[in-house]
Design a protein around this motif. Sequence first.
Motif, mmCIF file in Angstrom:
data_model
loop_
_atom_site.group_PDB
_atom_site.id
_atom_site.type_symbol
_atom_site.label_atom_id
_atom_site.label_comp_id
_atom_site.label_asym_id
_atom_site.label_seq_id
_atom_site.Cartn_x
_atom_site.Cartn_y
_atom_site.Cartn_z
ATOM 1 N N LEU A 61 46.784 81.721 45.432
ATOM 2 C CA LEU A 61 47.277 82.741 44.514
ATOM 3 C C LEU A 61 48.800 82.800 44.611
ATOM 4 O O LEU A 61 49.343 82.995 45.695
ATOM 5 C CB LEU A 61 46.668 84.093 44.889
ATOM 6 C CG LEU A 61 46.805 85.221 43.913
ATOM 7 C CD1 LEU A 61 46.089 84.888 42.604
ATOM 8 C CD2 LEU A 61 46.203 86.478 44.493
ATOM 9 N N PRO A 62 49.511 82.611 43.507
ATOM 10 C CA PRO A 62 50.979 82.658 43.594
ATOM 11 C C PRO A 62 51.462 84.078 43.880
ATOM 12 O O PRO A 62 50.803 85.055 43.557
ATOM 13 C CB PRO A 62 51.430 82.188 42.209
ATOM 14 C CG PRO A 62 50.292 82.445 41.319
ATOM 15 C CD PRO A 62 49.048 82.344 42.157
ATOM 16 N N ILE A 94 65.382 74.431 41.941
ATOM 17 C CA ILE A 94 65.736 75.800 42.310
ATOM 18 C C ILE A 94 64.505 76.560 42.786
ATOM 19 O O ILE A 94 64.533 77.243 43.817
ATOM 20 C CB ILE A 94 66.403 76.534 41.123
ATOM 21 C CG1 ILE A 94 67.766 75.931 40.828
ATOM 22 C CG2 ILE A 94 66.535 78.017 41.397
ATOM 23 C CD1 ILE A 94 68.367 76.380 39.509
ATOM 24 N N LEU A 95 63.405 76.458 42.050
ATOM 25 C CA LEU A 95 62.183 77.169 42.425
ATOM 26 C C LEU A 95 61.635 76.671 43.761
ATOM 27 O O LEU A 95 61.245 77.479 44.616
ATOM 28 C CB LEU A 95 61.122 77.010 41.333
ATOM 29 C CG LEU A 95 61.412 77.715 40.018
ATOM 30 C CD1 LEU A 95 60.382 77.332 38.974
ATOM 31 C CD2 LEU A 95 61.452 79.214 40.215
ATOM 32 N N THR A 115 54.286 77.213 48.020
ATOM 33 C CA THR A 115 55.504 76.827 47.324
ATOM 34 C C THR A 115 55.190 75.939 46.128
ATOM 35 O O THR A 115 55.729 76.152 45.031
ATOM 36 C CB THR A 115 56.466 76.110 48.296
ATOM 37 O OG1 THR A 115 56.833 77.015 49.325
ATOM 38 C CG2 THR A 115 57.693 75.613 47.578
ATOM 39 N N ILE A 116 54.317 74.973 46.315
ATOM 40 C CA ILE A 116 53.954 74.077 45.207
ATOM 41 C C ILE A 116 53.265 74.851 44.092
ATOM 42 O O ILE A 116 53.565 74.652 42.904
ATOM 43 C CB ILE A 116 53.084 72.920 45.725
ATOM 44 C CG1 ILE A 116 53.925 72.008 46.611
ATOM 45 C CG2 ILE A 116 52.460 72.138 44.573
ATOM 46 C CD1 ILE A 116 53.142 70.975 47.380
ATOM 47 N N ILE A 117 52.379 75.758 44.447
ATOM 48 C CA ILE A 117 51.687 76.576 43.435
ATOM 49 C C ILE A 117 52.700 77.446 42.693
ATOM 50 O O ILE A 117 52.655 77.567 41.468
ATOM 51 C CB ILE A 117 50.579 77.423 44.085
ATOM 52 C CG1 ILE A 117 49.441 76.504 44.533
ATOM 53 C CG2 ILE A 117 50.067 78.490 43.128
ATOM 54 C CD1 ILE A 117 48.393 77.168 45.367
ATOM 55 N N VAL A 151 55.875 76.834 42.243
ATOM 56 C CA VAL A 151 56.702 75.967 41.396
ATOM 57 C C VAL A 151 55.952 75.593 40.118
ATOM 58 O O VAL A 151 56.550 75.481 39.044
ATOM 59 C CB VAL A 151 57.147 74.705 42.181
ATOM 60 C CG1 VAL A 151 57.711 73.656 41.263
ATOM 61 C CG2 VAL A 151 58.159 75.081 43.234
ATOM 62 N N LEU A 152 54.657 75.433 40.199
ATOM 63 C CA LEU A 152 53.870 75.066 39.020
ATOM 64 C C LEU A 152 53.616 76.246 38.089
ATOM 65 O O LEU A 152 53.568 76.090 36.877
ATOM 66 C CB LEU A 152 52.539 74.444 39.445
ATOM 67 C CG LEU A 152 52.644 73.101 40.174
ATOM 68 C CD1 LEU A 152 51.282 72.665 40.659
ATOM 69 C CD2 LEU A 152 53.283 72.047 39.301
ATOM 70 N N VAL A 153 53.465 77.438 38.649
ATOM 71 C CA VAL A 153 53.124 78.618 37.846
ATOM 72 C C VAL A 153 54.369 79.313 37.285
ATOM 73 O O VAL A 153 54.346 79.830 36.163
ATOM 74 C CB VAL A 153 52.275 79.605 38.690
ATOM 75 C CG1 VAL A 153 52.093 80.926 37.991
ATOM 76 C CG2 VAL A 153 50.933 78.978 39.028
ATOM 77 N N SER A 154 55.453 79.327 38.033
ATOM 78 C CA SER A 154 56.657 80.061 37.631
ATOM 79 C C SER A 154 57.210 79.686 36.266
ATOM 80 O O SER A 154 57.528 80.583 35.475
ATOM 81 C CB SER A 154 57.755 79.904 38.680
ATOM 82 O OG SER A 154 57.390 80.521 39.859
#
Length: 166
Positions: free
Chosen positions: A34-35, A105-106, A138-140, A142-145
């Motif tokens: 969950l982000p 950046i994210l 962090t990867i999640i 970066v993908l959701v943001s």
Amino acid sequence: MFLKRIFFLFFALIFVLFLHISLSYVFNIDKLFLPDFLLIIVLFLSIYFDNSEDLILIFLLGLLKDIFEIGVMGSNSFIYLILFVFIKFILDKLYKDNVLNLFIILFSSSLFYYILKYFLYLILGYSVYFNYFFIVKTIILVLVSPLIFKILIRQNILANTKNVTD
């Protein structure tokens, strides 16, 4: 206009907290996948806004997260403010509208957040163990943001005072 933004942000944060709680507890989604929605809002404010009032909003976001999270009261507020300065430093070096730069950046900001939080808890004497789950989070993030950023920008949410008429 600042009060309008705080009022809107208050209700948006209640929605975000409701979304986070409902996804993690009601639908039993593991918190690892969950982000962190509040961190995404902080990243959005840090990347797309330059107002000094946003520091107050970011500090309040951290306090709100501290209320709902077990840990040191004020730690998220402190880390969010440091993260704001970190992002502004990175933005001086990179162009934020480039997609690759946005991912850089994210990724670096999220990684910086989790590492800083780990070391802060370590310094304060909490028995924390180091695991690599923060890389997955962090990867999640970066993908959701970018998806959430697109929605916020398209809806003109949290609009700058220059762009909004009273």
